[in-house]
Design a protein around this motif. Structure first.
Motif, PDB file in Angstrom:
ATOM      1  N   LEU A   1       0.870  -1.158   0.000  1.00  0.00           N
ATOM      2  CA  LEU A   1       0.000   0.000   0.000  1.00  0.00           C
ATOM      3  C   LEU A   1       0.911   1.212   0.000  1.00  0.00           C
ATOM      4  CD1 LEU A   1      -2.662  -0.985   2.681  1.00  0.00           C
ATOM      5  CD2 LEU A   1      -2.846  -1.104   0.205  1.00  0.00           C
ATOM      6  N   VAL A   2       0.918   1.958  -1.080  1.00  0.00           N
ATOM      7  CA  VAL A   2       1.781   3.115  -1.211  1.00  0.00           C
ATOM      8  C   VAL A   2       0.923   4.366  -1.133  1.00  0.00           C
ATOM      9  CG1 VAL A   2       3.463   4.281  -2.671  1.00  0.00           C
ATOM     10  CG2 VAL A   2       3.345   1.798  -2.645  1.00  0.00           C
ATOM     11  N   PHE A   3       1.186   5.190  -0.150  1.00  0.00           N
ATOM     12  CA  PHE A   3       0.368   6.365   0.090  1.00  0.00           C
ATOM     13  C   PHE A   3       0.972   7.588  -0.585  1.00  0.00           C
ATOM     14  CE2 PHE A   3      -2.426   4.280   2.890  1.00  0.00           C
ATOM     15  CZ  PHE A   3      -1.675   3.359   3.604  1.00  0.00           C
ATOM     16  N   ALA A   4       0.117   8.471  -1.075  1.00  0.00           N
ATOM     17  CA  ALA A   4       0.579   9.674  -1.764  1.00  0.00           C
ATOM     18  C   ALA A   4       1.423  10.547  -0.855  1.00  0.00           C
ATOM     19  CB  ALA A   4      -0.617  10.468  -2.284  1.00  0.00           C
ATOM     20  N   ALA A   5       1.165  10.505   0.415  1.00  0.00           N
ATOM     21  CA  ALA A   5       1.910  11.359   1.350  1.00  0.00           C
ATOM     22  C   ALA A   5       3.270  10.783   1.684  1.00  0.00           C
ATOM     23  CB  ALA A   5       1.113  11.538   2.635  1.00  0.00           C
ATOM     24  N   GLY A   6       3.615   9.631   1.146  1.00  0.00           N
ATOM     25  CA  GLY A   6       4.893   8.990   1.445  1.00  0.00           C
ATOM     26  C   GLY A   6       4.704   7.495   1.495  1.00  0.00           C
ATOM     27  N   ALA A   7       5.537   6.779   0.759  1.00  0.00           N
ATOM     28  CA  ALA A   7       5.366   5.338   0.667  1.00  0.00           C
ATOM     29  C   ALA A   7       5.682   4.677   1.999  1.00  0.00           C
ATOM     30  CB  ALA A   7       6.283   4.784  -0.429  1.00  0.00           C
ATOM     31  N   SER A   8       4.981   3.591   2.277  1.00  0.00           N
ATOM     32  CA  SER A   8       5.270   2.829   3.485  1.00  0.00           C
ATOM     33  C   SER A   8       5.026   1.359   3.210  1.00  0.00           C
ATOM     34  CB  SER A   8       4.394   3.300   4.650  1.00  0.00           C
ATOM     35  OG  SER A   8       3.033   3.091   4.361  1.00  0.00           O
ATOM     36  N   TRP A   9       5.715   0.526   3.935  1.00  0.00           N
ATOM     37  CA  TRP A   9       5.586  -0.913   3.749  1.00  0.00           C
ATOM     38  C   TRP A   9       4.394  -1.420   4.535  1.00  0.00           C
ATOM     39  CZ3 TRP A   9       6.215  -5.124   1.275  1.00  0.00           C
ATOM     40  CH2 TRP A   9       6.200  -6.358   1.912  1.00  0.00           C
TER      41      TRP A   9
ATOM     42  N   ASP B   1       8.050  -7.799   8.548  1.00  0.00           N
ATOM     43  CA  ASP B   1       8.887  -6.714   9.045  1.00  0.00           C
ATOM     44  C   ASP B   1       9.459  -5.913   7.876  1.00  0.00           C
ATOM     45  OD1 ASP B   1      10.693  -5.519  11.326  1.00  0.00           O
ATOM     46  OD2 ASP B   1      12.070  -6.085   9.705  1.00  0.00           O
ATOM     47  N   ARG B   2       9.373  -4.599   7.943  1.00  0.00           N
ATOM     48  CA  ARG B   2       9.771  -3.747   6.825  1.00  0.00           C
ATOM     49  C   ARG B   2      11.235  -3.925   6.450  1.00  0.00           C
ATOM     50  NH1 ARG B   2      12.245   0.915   5.524  1.00  0.00           N
ATOM     51  NH2 ARG B   2      11.327   2.204   3.877  1.00  0.00           N
ATOM     52  N   GLU B   3      12.141  -3.888   7.431  1.00  0.00           N
ATOM     53  CA  GLU B   3      13.567  -4.001   7.124  1.00  0.00           C
ATOM     54  C   GLU B   3      13.902  -5.380   6.573  1.00  0.00           C
ATOM     55  OE1 GLU B   3      15.636  -1.250   7.365  1.00  0.00           O
ATOM     56  OE2 GLU B   3      13.628  -0.398   7.624  1.00  0.00           O
ATOM     57  N   ALA B   4      13.293  -6.399   7.143  1.00  0.00           N
ATOM     58  CA  ALA B   4      13.523  -7.745   6.630  1.00  0.00           C
ATOM     59  C   ALA B   4      12.982  -7.885   5.211  1.00  0.00           C
ATOM     60  CB  ALA B   4      12.874  -8.776   7.547  1.00  0.00           C
ATOM     61  N   ALA B   5      11.849  -7.234   4.947  1.00  0.00           N
ATOM     62  CA  ALA B   5      11.265  -7.274   3.611  1.00  0.00           C
ATOM     63  C   ALA B   5      12.158  -6.567   2.596  1.00  0.00           C
ATOM     64  CB  ALA B   5       9.876  -6.635   3.628  1.00  0.00           C
TER      65      ALA B   5
ATOM     66  N   GLN C   1      11.104  -0.593  -9.984  1.00  0.00           N
ATOM     67  CA  GLN C   1      10.402   0.680 -10.131  1.00  0.00           C
ATOM     68  C   GLN C   1       8.995   0.680  -9.539  1.00  0.00           C
ATOM     69  OE1 GLN C   1      12.490   2.648 -11.027  1.00  0.00           O
ATOM     70  NE2 GLN C   1      13.796   1.845 -12.625  1.00  0.00           N
ATOM     71  N   LYS C   2       8.309  -0.452  -9.609  1.00  0.00           N
ATOM     72  CA  LYS C   2       6.925  -0.517  -9.143  1.00  0.00           C
ATOM     73  C   LYS C   2       6.789  -1.068  -7.732  1.00  0.00           C
ATOM     74  CE  LYS C   2       5.346   0.946 -13.119  1.00  0.00           C
ATOM     75  NZ  LYS C   2       4.779   2.308 -13.242  1.00  0.00           N
ATOM     76  N   LEU C   3       7.782  -1.790  -7.285  1.00  0.00           N
ATOM     77  CA  LEU C   3       7.673  -2.420  -5.978  1.00  0.00           C
ATOM     78  C   LEU C   3       8.682  -1.851  -4.981  1.00  0.00           C
ATOM     79  CD1 LEU C   3       7.048  -6.119  -7.048  1.00  0.00           C
ATOM     80  CD2 LEU C   3       5.395  -4.307  -6.601  1.00  0.00           C
ATOM     81  N   ILE C   4       9.963  -2.049  -5.225  1.00  0.00           N
ATOM     82  CA  ILE C   4      10.966  -1.669  -4.227  1.00  0.00           C
ATOM     83  C   ILE C   4      11.012  -0.170  -3.996  1.00  0.00           C
ATOM     84  CG2 ILE C   4      13.404  -1.742  -3.611  1.00  0.00           C
ATOM     85  CD1 ILE C   4      13.655  -4.322  -5.227  1.00  0.00           C
ATOM     86  N   ARG C   5      11.133   0.618  -5.044  1.00  0.00           N
ATOM     87  CA  ARG C   5      11.288   2.072  -4.859  1.00  0.00           C
ATOM     88  C   ARG C   5      10.082   2.710  -4.167  1.00  0.00           C
ATOM     89  NH1 ARG C   5      11.994   5.045  -9.898  1.00  0.00           N
ATOM     90  NH2 ARG C   5      12.517   6.815  -8.570  1.00  0.00           N
ATOM     91  N   PRO C   6       8.872   2.508  -4.662  1.00  0.00           N
ATOM     92  CA  PRO C   6       7.752   3.193  -4.007  1.00  0.00           C
ATOM     93  C   PRO C   6       7.420   2.644  -2.630  1.00  0.00           C
ATOM     94  CG  PRO C   6       6.934   1.774  -5.761  1.00  0.00           C
ATOM     95  CD  PRO C   6       8.418   1.800  -5.890  1.00  0.00           C
ATOM     96  N   ALA C   7       7.652   1.375  -2.400  1.00  0.00           N
ATOM     97  CA  ALA C   7       7.260   0.774  -1.128  1.00  0.00           C
ATOM     98  C   ALA C   7       8.197   1.145   0.007  1.00  0.00           C
ATOM     99  CB  ALA C   7       7.187  -0.744  -1.259  1.00  0.00           C
ATOM    100  N   PHE C   8       9.499   1.290  -0.298  1.00  0.00           N
ATOM    101  CA  PHE C   8      10.459   1.492   0.779  1.00  0.00           C
ATOM    102  C   PHE C   8      11.018   2.910   0.848  1.00  0.00           C
ATOM    103  CE2 PHE C   8      10.437  -3.049  -0.161  1.00  0.00           C
ATOM    104  CZ  PHE C   8      10.182  -3.549   1.109  1.00  0.00           C
ATOM    105  N   ASN C   9      10.905   3.666  -0.235  1.00  0.00           N
ATOM    106  CA  ASN C   9      11.331   5.073  -0.210  1.00  0.00           C
ATOM    107  C   ASN C   9      12.734   5.212   0.379  1.00  0.00           C
ATOM    108  OD1 ASN C   9      11.021   7.844  -0.654  1.00  0.00           O
ATOM    109  ND2 ASN C   9      10.150   8.196   1.384  1.00  0.00           N
ATOM    110  N   GLU C  10      13.658   4.430  -0.167  1.00  0.00           N
ATOM    111  CA  GLU C  10      15.011   4.350   0.368  1.00  0.00           C
ATOM    112  C   GLU C  10      16.030   4.578  -0.755  1.00  0.00           C
ATOM    113  OE1 GLU C  10      18.016   4.535   1.868  1.00  0.00           O
ATOM    114  OE2 GLU C  10      16.836   3.719   3.549  1.00  0.00           O
ATOM    115  N   PRO C  11      16.636   5.771  -0.835  1.00  0.00           N
ATOM    116  CA  PRO C  11      17.555   6.050  -1.947  1.00  0.00           C
ATOM    117  C   PRO C  11      18.785   5.163  -1.978  1.00  0.00           C
ATOM    118  CG  PRO C  11      17.662   7.792  -0.295  1.00  0.00           C
ATOM    119  CD  PRO C  11      16.480   6.941   0.051  1.00  0.00           C
ATOM    120  N   ARG C  12      19.174   4.613  -0.848  1.00  0.00           N
ATOM    121  CA  ARG C  12      20.406   3.813  -0.820  1.00  0.00           C
ATOM    122  C   ARG C  12      20.259   2.456  -1.517  1.00  0.00           C
ATOM    123  NH1 ARG C  12      21.435   3.979   5.504  1.00  0.00           N
ATOM    124  NH2 ARG C  12      19.193   3.527   5.337  1.00  0.00           N
TER     125      ARG C  12
END
Length: 250
Positions: free
Chosen positions: A12-20, A82-86, A138-149
């Motif tokens: 579930l990716v929210f417009a206000a900021g992606a979250s796992w 768990d978000r980090e494990a995911a 592009q569709k899963l990892i980037r929007p879900a985790f919002n992690e540039p690294r």
């Protein structure tokens, strides 16, 4: 490294900021870890600081089959809740998938050799869903985790890509490993930043994914967070040419 969500796992990716947010009712079992033990054994054997020993790997049928058990793990499980494990699970799924696909077409000059749409083609299975590497990133990892690294942890089998981390990502060391990989690429790798010329040059990754790093006006601000010798932010800079040549090692 340029359908939607699937039943086995979804975000579930929210417009206000992606979250796992893992959805309940997944049909596949949840993974008990971020990687099977075989993946670590293979990386230790074939991943080097200078690239991957593809020729040796390709010549070893047992290790090719062992890699298949790794990709089967990501094909038949859903990521941990768990978000980090995911995140660690997804990074490993991408990198293991790249290795498997390159070894299928080896010998090759690189991922785009004979396949200009290598990353766009549906060719890997993740949690029961056939998809492309671009979809996974592009569709899963980037929007879900919002992690540039993640851009310094994902490996595209090319010379200009950050080197493949020689061990699986795990939840216990993920934060430290992402920091280490980001700093190494930006501060100690000419493919990341080249400040030897009249104008500094930075990886094309920062151009392609500028939004992940705060926008093009803030690229050097981000880069300087990881450099011992900062680049003046008012100084003009260029982007390095990206080499898609295979990241192979003897």
């Amino acid at each position: 490294m340029i359908t939607r969500f699937f039943a086995a796992f979804a975000f579930l990716v929210f417009a206000a900021g992606a979250s796992w947010q893992p959805l309940h009712g997944a049909e596949l079992p949840e993974a008990t870890g971020a990687a099977p033990p075989a993946y670590g054994d293979l990386l230790q054997k074939y991943a080097t600081p200078n690239g991957i020993r593809y020729a040796a790997w390709h010549a070893n049928p047992d290790d090719l089959q062992l890699l298949k058990t790794v990709t089967d793990f990501y094909a038949t499980t859903s990521p941990p809740e768990d978000r980090e494990a995911a995140l660690a699970w997804h990074l490993n799924a991408y990198n293991a998938g790249i290795l498997a696909e390159i070894l299928k077409k080896y010998p090759t000059k690189g991922p785009l050799d004979g396949e200009p749409h290598f990353f766009e083609k549906d060719r890997i299975v993740v949690s029961g869903k056939l998809m492309s590497f671009n979809h996974l990133e592009q569709k899963l990892i980037r929007p879900a985790f919002n992690e540039p690294r993640i851009h310094f942890a994902l490996n595209c089998a090319s010379e200009s890509c950050p080197p493949l981390f020689p061990k699986p990502f795990t939840v216990d060391s993920l934060e430290a490993d992402l920091e280490r990989l980001t700093r190494a690429f930006i501060d100690d790798n000419p493919q990341g930043v080249d400040s030897s010329g009249r104008r500094p040059k930075i990886s094309k990754l920062f151009d392609w994914y500028a939004g992940d790093f705060g926008g093009k006006k803030n690229l050097l601000v981000y880069v300087n967070r990881y450099r011992r010798t900062p680049i003046p932010v008012a100084e003009p800079f260029d982007f390095l040419e990206y080499s898609w040549k295979l990241n192979s090692a003897p």
